[in-house]
Design an enzyme around this catalytic site. Structure first.
Site, PDB file in Angstrom:
ATOM      1  N   GLU A 197       0.447 -15.696   4.389  1.00 49.30           N
ATOM      2  CA  GLU A 197      -1.244 -15.978   3.102  1.00 49.30           C
ATOM      3  C   GLU A 197      -0.454 -17.254   3.017  1.00 49.30           C
ATOM      4  O   GLU A 197      -1.732 -17.701   1.907  1.00 49.30           O
ATOM      5  CB  GLU A 197      -0.400 -14.460   2.417  1.00 49.30           C
ATOM      6  CG  GLU A 197      -0.274 -13.247   2.481  1.00 49.30           C
ATOM      7  CD  GLU A 197      -0.579 -12.269   1.438  1.00 49.30           C
ATOM      8  OE1 GLU A 197      -1.549 -12.166   0.979  1.00 49.30           O
ATOM      9  OE2 GLU A 197       0.479 -12.267   1.574  1.00 49.30           O
ATOM     10  N   GLY A 240       0.890  -1.561  -0.011  1.00 46.88           N
ATOM     11  CA  GLY A 240       0.091   0.272   0.405  1.00 46.88           C
ATOM     12  C   GLY A 240       1.248   1.471  -0.102  1.00 46.88           C
ATOM     13  O   GLY A 240       1.175   2.212  -0.485  1.00 46.88           O
ATOM     14  N   ASN A 293      15.933 -15.085  -1.432  1.00 45.73           N
ATOM     15  CA  ASN A 293      14.749 -16.182  -2.622  1.00 45.73           C
ATOM     16  C   ASN A 293      16.361 -16.866  -2.709  1.00 45.73           C
ATOM     17  O   ASN A 293      15.893 -17.909  -3.570  1.00 45.73           O
ATOM     18  CB  ASN A 293      14.351 -15.112  -3.250  1.00 45.73           C
ATOM     19  CG  ASN A 293      12.774 -14.656  -2.814  1.00 45.73           C
ATOM     20  OD1 ASN A 293      12.506 -14.828  -2.008  1.00 45.73           O
ATOM     21  ND2 ASN A 293      12.669 -13.541  -2.868  1.00 45.73           N
ATOM     22  N   LYS A 343       0.924 -15.532 -11.475  1.00 43.28           N
ATOM     23  CA  LYS A 343       1.380 -15.201  -9.840  1.00 43.28           C
ATOM     24  C   LYS A 343       1.851 -16.317  -9.029  1.00 43.28           C
ATOM     25  O   LYS A 343       2.625 -16.472  -8.154  1.00 43.28           O
ATOM     26  CB  LYS A 343       1.045 -14.111  -9.631  1.00 43.28           C
ATOM     27  CG  LYS A 343       1.843 -13.089  -8.292  1.00 43.28           C
ATOM     28  CD  LYS A 343       3.039 -12.843  -8.858  1.00 43.28           C
ATOM     29  CE  LYS A 343       3.495 -12.037  -6.741  1.00 43.28           C
ATOM     30  NZ  LYS A 343       2.863 -11.096  -6.397  1.00 43.28           N
ATOM     31  N   ASN A 358       7.548 -19.129  -1.475  1.00 44.47           N
ATOM     32  CA  ASN A 358       7.014 -18.490  -0.430  1.00 44.47           C
ATOM     33  C   ASN A 358       6.918 -19.652   0.589  1.00 44.47           C
ATOM     34  O   ASN A 358       8.047 -19.083   2.183  1.00 44.47           O
ATOM     35  CB  ASN A 358       5.325 -17.698  -0.518  1.00 44.47           C
ATOM     36  CG  ASN A 358       5.807 -16.609  -0.818  1.00 44.47           C
ATOM     37  OD1 ASN A 358       6.581 -16.228  -1.930  1.00 44.47           O
ATOM     38  ND2 ASN A 358       5.387 -15.347  -0.637  1.00 44.47           N
TER      39      ASN A 358
END
Length: 301
Positions: free
Chosen positions: A263, A16, A205, A187, A195
């Site tokens: 998530e 955001g 990563n 994606k 992830n």
């Protein structure tokens, strides 16, 4: 200024803040936040965007997320909250005027299930972000990896003025694509590999390529997920992202590191469920899922 639009962003986390800082260059930007203390600090100090050695302060408007009058002044609203927070704001989104397009930009695919709750008359856009970002505090975001934003129309019709505006920020590219399923599946595929692996291992990563045994794990995971989400050159695309973002921690790895809810249900669970429906066994992905869910349970998040 030319092409100025009223753009609203719901959610003041890393993404955001990153999008607000960049969209504010060519819009009347309003950031809708949940916490009053963050809101007041943003109004007073603006957003500090750190991009390598560059540090820029961008001043924006910040208001309460439940300020319906301000929400209805926007010409485009981006929803940048985490996947697991969407359920909480659906009642708010339902109250927003139906002529205001809403752009969702979440990881995973679980949010597709809630879109029918917003009605058939509303223009809904689905997007994915290739950027890497980390929120240092309530007003500071580090731009850890430059990429693109891809979006597609899920339902409704997008006004030409908004489409033109989205295409107008040259150093923050936003691309329109014909198929939302195509961009979201790519994606989702990449996120479902990188992830959970980095979250369980607690590594950046690039370590998934540098460590030979972890690279084998990555290739194994790609092979499993390809049976559920067949995308062209899947391994090549995952390895490319690992190279480009070698020094970054994935969002899930950071959430695990800081004891936050991840998530995992929005990214991995839909793939496991689809695999079960199709009779496909995904043992590596399932193991990672249970490790992370168990860790969340231990931390009571």
């Amino acid at each position: 200024m030319e092409n100025q639009l009223n753009i609203g962003i719901i959610g003041a986390g890393a993404m955001g803040l990153l999008y607000a800082a960049n969209f504010a260059k060519k819009s009347n930007l309003t950031l809708f936040t949940r916490r009053e203390i963050q809101r007041n600090t943003l109004k007073e100090n603006g957003i500090l965007l750190i991009d390598n050695e560059k540090r820029n302060t961008i001043h924006i408007n910040a208001v309460a997320v439940d300020n319906l009058a301000e929400l209805n002044k926007q010409q485009l609203i981006m929803v940048a909250v985490k996947q697991y927070s969407l359920d909480k704001i659906v009642p708010l989104l339902q109250k927003i005027a139906t002529d205001i397009p809403i752009l969702f930009i979440q990881n995973g695919a679980a949010h597709l299930e809630i879109l029918s709750l917003l009605g058939e008359k509303r223009t809904i856009l689905l997007g994915i972000s290739e950027h890497g970002a980390g929120r240092e505090n309530d007003t500071t975001v580090v731009w850890r990896g430059h990429g693109r934003t891809k979006y597609s129309v899920y339902q409704g019709t997008l006004d030409n003025s908004i489409e033109t505006w989205l295409d107008s920020i040259s150093d923050f590219p936003v691309e329109k694509h014909p198929s939302y399923l195509e961009i979201m599946q790519e994606k989702l595929f990449i996120n479902a590999v990188i992830n959970p692996l980095t979250a369980v291992l607690g590594v950046q990563n690039g370590a998934l390529l540098a460590n030979p045994e972890w690279h084998i794990l990555l290739r194994t995971l790609v092979g499993e997920i390809e049976r559920i989400i067949p995308i062209k050159s899947g391994l090549e695309k995952v390895e490319q992202i690992c190279q480009v973002t070698a020094n970054n921690y994935s969002s899930m790895a950071l959430d695990q590191k800081h004891g936050r809810k991840t998530e995992i249900d929005g990214i991995v669970l839909p793939i496991l469920e689809k695999g079960a429906q199709e009779g496909e066994q995904l043992p590596t992905l399932q193991t990672l899922y249970y490790i992370i869910k168990g860790s969340e349970g231990e931390k009571n998040v």
